[in-house]
Design an enzyme around this catalytic site. Structure first.
Site, short mmCIF file in Angstrom:
data_model
loop_
_atom_site.label_atom_id
_atom_site.label_comp_id
_atom_site.label_asym_id
_atom_site.label_seq_id
_atom_site.Cartn_x
_atom_site.Cartn_y
_atom_site.Cartn_z
N GLU A 316 23.02 11.80 11.07
CA GLU A 316 22.22 12.68 11.94
C GLU A 316 22.95 12.86 13.26
OE1 GLU A 316 18.35 11.12 12.60
OE2 GLU A 316 17.74 11.21 10.50
N LYS A 318 23.12 12.71 17.12
CA LYS A 318 22.40 11.97 18.16
C LYS A 318 22.04 12.94 19.27
CE LYS A 318 22.48 7.72 20.84
NZ LYS A 318 21.78 8.28 22.00
N LEU A 319 20.75 13.10 19.49
CA LEU A 319 20.26 14.10 20.44
C LEU A 319 20.22 13.55 21.87
CD1 LEU A 319 17.37 15.51 18.23
CD2 LEU A 319 19.59 16.59 18.69
N ARG A 323 13.31 9.98 23.77
CA ARG A 323 12.64 9.50 22.56
C ARG A 323 11.13 9.67 22.75
NH1 ARG A 323 14.36 5.56 18.86
NH2 ARG A 323 13.00 5.64 17.04
N GLU A 385 12.69 13.12 18.91
CA GLU A 385 13.35 13.27 20.22
C GLU A 385 12.88 14.58 20.84
OE1 GLU A 385 16.68 11.54 22.69
OE2 GLU A 385 15.59 10.82 20.92
N LYS A 490 22.19 6.33 9.18
CA LYS A 490 20.96 5.65 8.76
C LYS A 490 21.03 5.27 7.29
CE LYS A 490 17.86 7.74 12.18
NZ LYS A 490 16.60 8.50 12.41
N LYS A 509 29.48 6.96 18.74
CA LYS A 509 29.68 7.86 19.87
C LYS A 509 31.17 8.15 20.06
CE LYS A 509 25.71 6.91 22.85
NZ LYS A 509 25.31 6.60 24.23
#
Length: 1000
Positions: A316, A318-319, A323, A385, A490, A509
């Protein structure tokens, strides 16, 4: 009270006793009335505070028996705190009853989510106290109350940075009562409820006046701390929860409800059942978090525990948002209606912002959710998010604009301006059924069948299935190109783990820090006074960029606010800034701001308004580094630096040659273009640290990576570079006179002085309370160590023959007296049974430890997730510029202490080479401060290679740099002088590595 606080006020109808009985049918009811408010500070707050201040004295009045038959004065600080809390709770249960909620919401006000914020800060309380006591604003006391961070005048000067202390100082001169008042805990709670509901000063003033009339100064001091939610009593909520009930912390983690903890867990013998440990509708829970990434994609994937039949994992994006959890339940007031609730990861409620129903005209989101769920969905909990979406650019807006976008959507719905977008990635509850035990794959299937996406308002976050590391790399390159924050991998076979950071979810990251972010020259335009130990002096600075539209004259220049810089300074840096700016600072006047020189964001609101300001022509230029650039409406520039850190003073520059607005924008544009053309590298550091680029390659030539770097050497140098002031003889564990102790220290490399002020960082040694010792203890500025520490250090190094000379960390038994900042550090060096982590234990000590194990319950156990959560929170604070506690300064970093490995002639005696002593001492310091040690350049994750430049030749250094360049991995360690470790420790902050380079 500002606009945000007004919006956040909870205007719901107060719950009646009947409502509470219906909601909590088994809640306890007290037999007697609650205690007077002053019992809280007499029986709990003051004793806990005394433990912080006075740990070694055993005054007869405090010799009460502890939980295991020991005198309370002989318990360690953790046990003493627990003993105080146990006695308080036991007495409450006996005299009042089982409902401790009225007391606990005053003891832990920051954990009480049922009482809205008061909308009062220090300045607002100070204004009301000035009016209540009819003090002249211009008087000494008026000035001290209204300017609590400033150094102050008269006696109030010593309270700079401590608002409650300032209030106590002023109130003590004008008390309405000398003796404690008669207000009960119930009465105080009732008044505080009214205070939180009041929105204007004329409504709040009568309530504060009654408090002043019925309380003495000490009661008011603690009341003010309750209102500010800053208790600082020396005991965490975990200790209080553990004493109250073994499941209390667990229930609070999943509900964020102090009331629920008190009312559902009033009987410690009744434990939570399995179904009661899950999420509940309209009760905020602590969500699952992603684990920090490993050093390779392969290791990340391996943590997902793939099987032969199912080796799939999900990728996914990462936004970069906030949260958020969404709860929906049927609205009983309307037929077929739905009621919504929104909470952040930190349990802050945002329903006022995003809406409580589809008909909520102030809802920035819920008005669009009428058809967002299939028929038959009655109740649901979603995890996701909240991000900001720009419809014109059809793209996500970077972090920092979410609240602004939500408020704009409230005022002007359906407009084409940035708006909130909720991306859902998990479902935890559906129509009364807890789904957390189901696999992620099953939960996603339920989510797809339940939710109807609303374009660019309410969407299901997409994912990709993958099985190899190459697919992760491809996805990461894609998000780097799109300037995204990174990825989350995940495990689709995993359950949802409440309040855990688990390997089932892993962050990945990219490290894309560019050169412009490492060295920006900005001008100081404002200053902020610190609090606590930094009180009374400017401790952080507002920095700005020169506006390009202004003329180049000193009287017509204008600077735009850009960032606040509060970390990375040494004491010498502060002194130099004060020296060059002394007499040039002016107090900021909000009614007449210096708009000719400084432009803040927010117009009349004056965002990030400093306490003091300075003309740019009179100011200094700072060179700063940062983790990244982010959008922010709090600064006039519209952008700011995330985690900025002071690098150095630019004495060669002035305001005319410092960075301008346009120059920064050009730099940013060029850096982003260069970055898009560069290869990305995986960020392997747990800390958000900037990637350092250098003009020349760094490395270590002639260094054999297969050989472990050890600082082996003879004994006799344990106390090198240390200064001692020995005040008494020693009786335990063996008898030694004062001269014998002095000889012991000298024989092991230490220096002896006959006063504690004769040399820097002198260690004071004493075992009994002489006049000299009592005087030093009363001063409270220096810890006093028992002579047993000296003997243990010598004994340990005899046992560890062949290993480096390492000082033992202090243990509670080694301390005769501790300063406040030492307690946590010392307590962390032993386990709950006082067994040392660093020192070999003798047979007698083991016997005593086994006895304690038989007597002690497991209530003291600190589980791994709690420790990890504490570590993460602390790391975030350190990254944000807070001063790190000694034991956390280097946490998350890995050091390799490199010494010359050229074969030396074997010495006749076990004498450590003088040139290695400095490295050995720095190694001890780094261990004390939480750094991990590497033994070879092959060790993974090395962040710093530490050398003593005086011990290496130019050929050695050249060889070292070559080896570093050849070291596997994408991120090269910093090569720094040992002075960097020494100065970081001395100043209590991570300093810029480039200030301590290895010689060329």
């Amino acid at each position: 009270m500002d606009a945000d606080e007004l919006l956040a006020q909870d205007h719901r109808k107060p719950e009646t006793e009947e409502d509470l009985d219906q909601k909590y049918p088994n809640r306890p009811h007290n037999r007697g009335s609650t205690w007077p408010f002053h019992n809280l500070y007499l029986d709990l707050f003051n004793p806990l505070s005394e433990i912080k201040k006075d740990r070694a004295t055993a005054a007869p009045a405090r010799r009460k028996v502890g939980p295991h038959g020991k005198s309370a004065a002989h318990l360690n600080p953790l046990e003493r705190r627990r003993d105080v809390i146990e006695r308080f709770i036991s007495r409450w249960r006996k005299e009042v009853g089982d409902d401790i909620y009225p007391a606990l919401r005053l003891i832990l006000p920051d954990k009480d989510r049922d009482r809205p914020m008061y909308g009062l800060k220090e300045k607002g309380i100070g204004k009301m106290l000035v009016k209540i006591m009819k003090i002249n604003k211009e008087s000494e006391d008026g000035h001290n109350l209204l300017n609590w961070k400033l150094p102050g005048q008269g006696a109030g000067a010593r309270m700079a940075g401590d608002f409650a202390g300032r209030c106590f100082d002023v109130l003590s001169k004008r008390p309405m009562r000398i003796e404690p008042g008669d207000m009960t805990i119930d009465e105080v709670n009732e008044k505080l409820d009214k205070l939180s509901a009041a929105s204007k000063e004329d409504e709040q003033l009568p309530i504060m006046t009654e408090f002043y009339r019925r309380m003495n100064p000490e009661e008011l001091l603690w009341l003010i701390r309750v209102i500010l939610r800053q208790m600082k009593i020396g005991a965490t909520e975990r200790t209080l929860f553990d004493v109250w009930h073994p499941d209390a912390e667990s229930l609070y983690s999943i509900s964020s409800s102090l009331r629920r903890v008190c009312w559902e867990l009033h009987d410690p013998n009744i434990r939570l059942e399995g179904e009661e440990r899950g999420v509940a509708l309209m009760q905020c829970f602590q969500p699952q978090l992603a684990q920090f990434q490993m050093h390779s994609f392969e290791k990340v994937i391996a943590r997902m525990k793939p099987t032969e039949d199912d080796n799939v994992f999900w990728i996914e994006e990462k936004l970069d948002g906030e949260r958020m959890q969404l709860h929906m339940v049927p609205d009983e007031s309307t037929s077929g209606g739905r009621k919504f609730g929104f909470w952040s990861r930190k349990a802050k409620e945002y329903t006022y912002l995003y809406g409580n129903g589809v008909n909520d005209e102030n809802g920035a989101l819920t008005r669009y959710l009428k058809d967002a769920f299939i028929d038959g969905v009655q109740s649901i909990i979603l995890d996701g998010e909240m991000i900001t979406w720009d419809p014109e650019q059809d793209a996500i807006v970077p972090f920092g604009t979410l609240k602004t976008a939500a408020l704009a959507e409230q005022r002007n719905p359906h407009s084409n301006v940035p708006r909130p977008l909720f991306r859902v990635f998990d479902i935890l509850h559906l129509n009364g059924r807890d789904l957390t035990k189901y696999t992620l794959r099953d939960r996603r299937n339920a989510l797809k069948k339940t939710v109807r996406p609303v374009h660019r308002r309410f969407e299901i976050h997409p994912y990709e299935e993958a099985t190899t590391a190459a697919e992760v790399e491809t996805a990461l390159r894609k998000v780097v190109a799109e300037a995204s924050e990174g990825l989350v991998l995940k495990n689709p076979r995993s359950p949802y783990r409440l309040n855990e950071r688990h390997d089932d979810w892993m962050k990945v990251k990219p490290e894309y820090m560019t050169e412009f972010g490492e060295s920006l020259d900005v001008v100081i335009i404002g200053g902020y006074y610190g609090s606590g130990h930094r009180g009374g002096a400017l401790s952080s600075f507002l920095c700005g960029l020169r506006s390009d539209n202004d003329k180049q004259g000193a009287e017509s220049m204008r600077f735009w606010s850009f960032c606040k810089v509060g970390g990375g300074y040494t004491a010498a840096d502060y002194q130099e800034i004060r020296h060059h700016t002394e007499g040039k600072w002016k107090e900021w006047d909000a009614k007449r701001p210096p708009t000719a020189f400084i432009e803040l964001a927010g117009g009349d609101a004056q965002y990030e308004r400093p306490d003091m300001w300075i003309k740019p022509s009179d100011s200094l230029v700072l060179c700063v580094k940062a983790a990244s650039v982010a959008i922010s409406d709090q600064f006039r520039m519209g952008l700011t630096l995330r985690f900025p850190r002071f690098k150095k003073l630019r004495k060669d520059k002035d305001w005319k040659t410092a960075l301008s607005v346009q120059e920064f924008l050009d730099l940013k544009s060029n850096a982003e273009q260069e970055h898009r053309e560069k290869e990305f590298s995986l960020d392997k550091s747990r800390k958000k640290r900037v990637k350092r680029t250098t003009k020349k390659p760094l490395a270590v030539a002639g260094y054999d990576g297969d050989v472990d770097v050890k600082y082996s050497g003879p004994s006799g140098h344990i106390f090198d570079e240390l200064n001692f002031f020995i005040m008494t003889e020693c009786h335990v564990p063996e008898k030694k006179t004062k001269p014998e102790l002095e000889q012991l220290v000298k024989a092991n490399g230490g220096k002896i002085y006959q006063t504690n002020t004769a040399a820097a960082d002198t260690l004071c040694i004493a075992e009994r309370r002489t006049v000299k010792v009592a005087s030093l203890q009363k001063n409270g500025q220096q810890s006093i160590i028992r002579p047993s520490w000296l003997l243990d250090c010598v004994k340990q190094n005899v046992i560890d023959t062949g290993l480096p000379d390492l000082l033992l960390p202090f243990e509670p038994k080694h301390m005769f007296f501790m300063t406040e900042d030492k307690e946590e550090e010392v307590a962390a060096n032993v386990d709950k049974f006082n067994d040392s982590y660093a020192r070999d234990t003798n047979i007698d000590e083991l016997r005593e430890i086994f006895k304690q194990m038989d007597q002690t319950q497991d209530d003291y156990t600190i589980d791994a997730k709690t420790f990890e959560r504490t570590e993460i929170d602390m790391q975030e604070k350190v990254n944000a510029g807070y001063t790190a506690p000694c034991g956390w300064l280097f946490r998350g970093l890995t050091f390799l202490f490199y010494a010359n490995t050229t074969p030396q002639k074997k010495p006749a005696t076990r004498e450590l080479r003088k040139e290695d002593q400095r490295l050995s001492l720095a190694h001890n310091t780094a261990r004390f401060a939480g750094a991990a040690s590497a033994t070879s350049l092959k060790t993974a994750g090395i962040t710093h290679v530490i050398i003593d430049p005086g011990t290496l030749s130019s050929a050695d250094l050249s060889s070292l740099r070559s080896s570093l360049v050849e070291k596997p991995g994408n991120k090269m360690p910093h090569l720094v002088s040992v002075e960097w470790v020494e100065e970081c420790w001395k100043n209590g902050t991570i300093l810029d590595e480039e200030r301590f380079p290895a010689p060329r």
